[in-house]
Scaffold this active site. Structure first.
Site, short mmCIF file in Angstrom:
data_model
loop_
_atom_site.label_atom_id
_atom_site.label_comp_id
_atom_site.label_asym_id
_atom_site.label_seq_id
_atom_site.Cartn_x
_atom_site.Cartn_y
_atom_site.Cartn_z
N TYR A 121 4.97 3.66 3.48
CA TYR A 121 5.84 2.50 3.25
C TYR A 121 6.47 2.03 4.56
CZ TYR A 121 5.53 3.57 -1.77
OH TYR A 121 5.09 3.80 -3.03
N ASN A 144 3.68 -6.61 -6.71
CA ASN A 144 2.30 -7.04 -6.44
C ASN A 144 1.68 -7.64 -7.70
OD1 ASN A 144 -0.36 -7.38 -5.67
ND2 ASN A 144 -0.73 -5.21 -5.24
N CYS A 152 -2.28 -1.82 -3.61
CA CYS A 152 -0.98 -1.18 -3.40
C CYS A 152 -1.03 0.32 -3.70
CB CYS A 152 0.11 -1.88 -4.21
SG CYS A 152 -0.24 -2.06 -5.96
N HIS A 153 -2.08 0.79 -4.37
CA HIS A 153 -2.22 2.23 -4.59
C HIS A 153 -2.44 2.98 -3.28
CE1 HIS A 153 -6.35 0.58 -4.94
NE2 HIS A 153 -6.72 1.71 -4.34
N GLU A 179 -11.44 6.54 -4.23
CA GLU A 179 -11.64 6.16 -2.83
C GLU A 179 -11.75 7.38 -1.91
OE1 GLU A 179 -9.02 3.12 -1.41
OE2 GLU A 179 -9.34 1.87 -3.17
#
Length: 187
Positions: A121, A144, A152-153, A179
């Site tokens: 962040y 978002n 945003c993950h 991912e």
């Protein structure tokens, strides 16, 4: 409402559909400018509240249109992403539901944090010239309107914690596992 009435109210056409995905149903909404909203857990009351919020914010009633070309393409790209065949989304995005600092942060996230990576962040705050605004970045992530597509993950806590997530922590873990950032969840 016909197009003349939309013009009088100042709204723009909004089409929507619900896509079944590996993380549950996602509401996808689009305007002529691009994909404008993605909503997690889009069944029943959650879907209905999201559609009412869109109608209020954009000045027109969203119309269910699963065959709309942009929605079909968004579903195709989401399917490929969840199958591990796509790393980037190539969709036009309508940023009209977000402005100011939040938009700036989300655009930086979209452009500068690729598939399979994460950012803190505070680091993201520094990238937009606001060091020390980590909490404000958290607020931007919570606002978002395009989660998954604007990933945003991929934003996590400085100490290695996963942080929060509007779609739920299980969903965030599943996306990060997909991912390759986290091990696959055990359940």
């Amino acid at each position: 409402m016909d197009s003349r009435e939309q013009d009088e109210r100042g709204g723009q056409p909004v089409v929507w559909t619900v896509a079944d995905t590996a993380i549950g149903p996602l509401l996808l909404a689009a305007t002529p400018a691009g994909l404008v909203n993605v909503v997690f857990h889009a069944t029943g009351p959650i879907r209905d509240r999201a559609l009412a919020r869109l109608a209020s914010r954009l000045g027109t009633e969203p119309v269910e249109a699963p065959g709309a070309p942009l929605l079909r393409e968004a579903i195709r790209q989401l399917d490929a992403y969840f199958a591990g065949e796509r790393r980037d989304f190539e969709l036009p995005l309508d940023w009209s539901l977000i402005s100011g600092f939040n938009r700036q942060v989300l655009r930086e996230l979209a452009a500068g944090v690729p598939y399979g990576s994460v950012v803190g962040y505070g680091d993201l705050a520094g990238r937009v010239g606001q060091p020390g605004a980590a909490q404000a970045v958290g607020t931007a992530m919570g606002a978002n309107p395009l989660p998954v597509v604007v990933a945003c993950h991929r934003v996590v806590e400085r100490d290695g914690g996963i942080g929060g997530f509007g779609g739920g922590l299980e969903t965030k873990r599943a996306l990060l596992a997909l991912e390759g950032v986290l091990p696959q969840p055990l359940f």
